[in-house]
Design a protein around this motif. Structure first.
Motif, PDB file in Angstrom:
ATOM      1  N   UNK A 151      -7.672  10.901   3.762  1.00  0.00           N
ATOM      2  CA  UNK A 151      -7.933  10.932   5.200  1.00  0.00           C
ATOM      3  C   UNK A 151      -8.570   9.629   5.666  1.00  0.00           C
ATOM      4  N   UNK A 152      -9.510   9.112   4.870  1.00  0.00           N
ATOM      5  CA  UNK A 152     -10.156   7.853   5.233  1.00  0.00           C
ATOM      6  C   UNK A 152      -9.122   6.730   5.340  1.00  0.00           C
ATOM      7  N   UNK A 153      -8.232   6.661   4.356  1.00  0.00           N
ATOM      8  CA  UNK A 153      -7.197   5.629   4.373  1.00  0.00           C
ATOM      9  C   UNK A 153      -6.261   5.801   5.564  1.00  0.00           C
ATOM     10  N   UNK A 154      -5.927   7.050   5.901  1.00  0.00           N
ATOM     11  CA  UNK A 154      -5.029   7.307   7.036  1.00  0.00           C
ATOM     12  C   UNK A 154      -5.671   6.902   8.363  1.00  0.00           C
ATOM     13  N   UNK A 155      -6.992   7.035   8.455  1.00  0.00           N
ATOM     14  CA  UNK A 155      -7.700   6.600   9.661  1.00  0.00           C
ATOM     15  C   UNK A 155      -7.762   5.080   9.706  1.00  0.00           C
ATOM     16  N   UNK A 156      -8.079   4.484   8.564  1.00  0.00           N
ATOM     17  CA  UNK A 156      -8.245   3.028   8.525  1.00  0.00           C
ATOM     18  C   UNK A 156      -6.931   2.291   8.738  1.00  0.00           C
ATOM     19  N   UNK A 167     -16.346   7.886  11.002  1.00  0.00           N
ATOM     20  CA  UNK A 167     -14.909   7.778  11.246  1.00  0.00           C
ATOM     21  C   UNK A 167     -14.368   8.930  12.092  1.00  0.00           C
ATOM     22  N   UNK A 168     -15.079  10.051  12.103  1.00  0.00           N
ATOM     23  CA  UNK A 168     -14.702  11.148  12.990  1.00  0.00           C
ATOM     24  C   UNK A 168     -15.966  11.658  13.672  1.00  0.00           C
ATOM     25  N   UNK A 169     -15.780  12.389  14.763  1.00  0.00           N
ATOM     26  CA  UNK A 169     -16.890  13.064  15.428  1.00  0.00           C
ATOM     27  C   UNK A 169     -16.498  14.520  15.614  1.00  0.00           C
ATOM     28  N   UNK A 170     -17.470  15.391  15.485  1.00  0.00           N
ATOM     29  CA  UNK A 170     -17.229  16.825  15.625  1.00  0.00           C
ATOM     30  C   UNK A 170     -17.444  17.232  17.079  1.00  0.00           C
ATOM     31  N   UNK A 218      -2.134 -13.873   3.189  1.00  0.00           N
ATOM     32  CA  UNK A 218      -0.853 -14.579   3.282  1.00  0.00           C
ATOM     33  C   UNK A 218       0.318 -13.602   3.371  1.00  0.00           C
ATOM     34  N   UNK A 219       0.205 -12.490   2.647  1.00  0.00           N
ATOM     35  CA  UNK A 219       1.278 -11.492   2.630  1.00  0.00           C
ATOM     36  C   UNK A 219       1.170 -10.505   3.798  1.00  0.00           C
ATOM     37  N   UNK A 220       0.118 -10.690   4.614  1.00  0.00           N
ATOM     38  CA  UNK A 220      -0.152  -9.765   5.730  1.00  0.00           C
ATOM     39  C   UNK A 220      -0.247  -8.324   5.237  1.00  0.00           C
ATOM     40  N   UNK A 221      -0.876  -8.161   4.063  1.00  0.00           N
ATOM     41  CA  UNK A 221      -1.084  -6.832   3.489  1.00  0.00           C
ATOM     42  C   UNK A 221      -2.353  -6.248   4.102  1.00  0.00           C
ATOM     43  N   UNK A 222      -2.214  -5.705   5.303  1.00  0.00           N
ATOM     44  CA  UNK A 222      -3.351  -5.244   6.088  1.00  0.00           C
ATOM     45  C   UNK A 222      -4.182  -4.205   5.341  1.00  0.00           C
ATOM     46  N   UNK A 223      -3.537  -3.351   4.552  1.00  0.00           N
ATOM     47  CA  UNK A 223      -4.242  -2.276   3.870  1.00  0.00           C
ATOM     48  C   UNK A 223      -5.298  -2.786   2.895  1.00  0.00           C
ATOM     49  N   UNK A 232     -12.760  -2.388  11.243  1.00  0.00           N
ATOM     50  CA  UNK A 232     -13.165  -3.516  12.072  1.00  0.00           C
ATOM     51  C   UNK A 232     -12.621  -4.817  11.491  1.00  0.00           C
ATOM     52  N   UNK A 233     -12.680  -4.919  10.146  1.00  0.00           N
ATOM     53  CA  UNK A 233     -12.186  -6.127   9.476  1.00  0.00           C
ATOM     54  C   UNK A 233     -10.699  -6.320   9.738  1.00  0.00           C
ATOM     55  N   UNK A 234      -9.927  -5.240   9.672  1.00  0.00           N
ATOM     56  CA  UNK A 234      -8.487  -5.335   9.927  1.00  0.00           C
ATOM     57  C   UNK A 234      -8.219  -5.838  11.339  1.00  0.00           C
ATOM     58  N   UNK A 235      -9.022  -5.349  12.277  1.00  0.00           N
ATOM     59  CA  UNK A 235      -8.854  -5.758  13.679  1.00  0.00           C
ATOM     60  C   UNK A 235      -9.293  -7.199  13.872  1.00  0.00           C
TER      61      UNK A 235
END
Length: 271
Positions: free
Chosen positions: A26-31, A69-72, A130-135, A171-174
């Protein structure tokens, strides 16, 4: 004697293992944006998707809430959090307090093996950009920073910083969404390694503080630009909608006028 039935401890371990696996996914899917901000994460749907009960799903969602990452939300459950400027400021201000302190303690204890590890992480980070591997951007950025602090005998502080870096992943990805930001990150990471290798504690900690501050400023600028674009796009859509409404109203009035004229020509009373 073991009857073959799982004990309470084994059941608890199974739930914790399932919860950790679900949490990671789930964390990875959000990120990575699979679940964008505002998405409702329903426990029953997730339990069905993973083929588990709601218990490990609920545990994973509570941990995601703790990570920000989530709010209830009452009556809705878990909602993927927006990128909050207040949270960004909080995270980066804490990082600027804690990370230079960790680096100051770590530098005198660095070994050749530590520098070999730092060089390897930096090489992978460079390859990923360089590979634009955002993950991989956020993960490798966090790995690099934590490797800088590994020798600091401040376990509580390292634990807090690790959590802050995990929160900083999206944030880093953005922030690294521009070529300029990526090039600067690679250059500054290399400079940090060089300063640590030279044993320049004061210069390295000052440079680290400036590095984190620059990332913070870059991120706020990107968010401001996105907000401006969204506002402009919203204004365009509203203008288009209003224009269409006016055209529709005018067309409707014209139709009414034509109908009245035809009826009058036939001598019909429209009163």
């Amino acid at each position: 004697m073991n009857s073959g039935s799982p004990t309470a401890a084994q059941k608890g371990l199974k739930h914790r293992t399932l919860s950790a696996a679900i949490l990671d996914q789930l964390r990875q899917s959000i990120l990575d944006g699979t679940h964008p901000a505002g998405t409702q994460l329903r426990q029953d749907a997730l339990a069905d998707a993973y083929g588990v009960s709601r218990i490990p799903v609920r545990e994973a969602l509570f941990q995601l809430e703790a990570e920000g990452l989530v709010r209830m939300v009452p009556q809705k459950g878990a909602i993927v959090s927006d990128l909050s400027v207040e949270e960004i400021n909080d995270v980066f201000e804490l990082r600027r307090i804690m990370e230079p302190r960790l680096l100051e303690r770590a530098i005198p204890l660095f070994t050749d093996a530590d520098f070999t590890r730092l060089d390897a992480i930096h090489a992978r980070f460079t390859a990923a950009t360089k590979a634009h591997d955002v993950s991989q951007w956020g993960i490798l950025n966090a790995d690099f920073h934590m490797a800088l602090y590994d020798r600091a005998a401040l376990p509580r502080t390292r634990q807090i910083v690790a959590a802050l870096l995990q929160t900083s992943d999206r944030y880093t990805r953005l922030q690294l969404s521009t070529t300029e930001a990526m090039d600067r990150a690679k250059s500054e990471h290399a400079q940090l390694i060089a300063l640590c290798r030279a044993g320049a504690v004061t210069e390295a900690t000052s440079f680290l503080d400036a590095h984190i501050g620059q990332v913070h400023a870059d991120l706020l600028r990107v968010i401001e630009q996105r907000a401006a674009r969204a506002k402009a796009a919203g204004g365009t859509r509203q203008g288009t909608s209003e224009g269409t409404g006016e055209t529709t109203d005018a067309a409707g009035a014209d139709t009414k006028r034509r109908t009245r004229s035809k009826s009058l020509a036939k001598g019909e009373d429209l009163r």
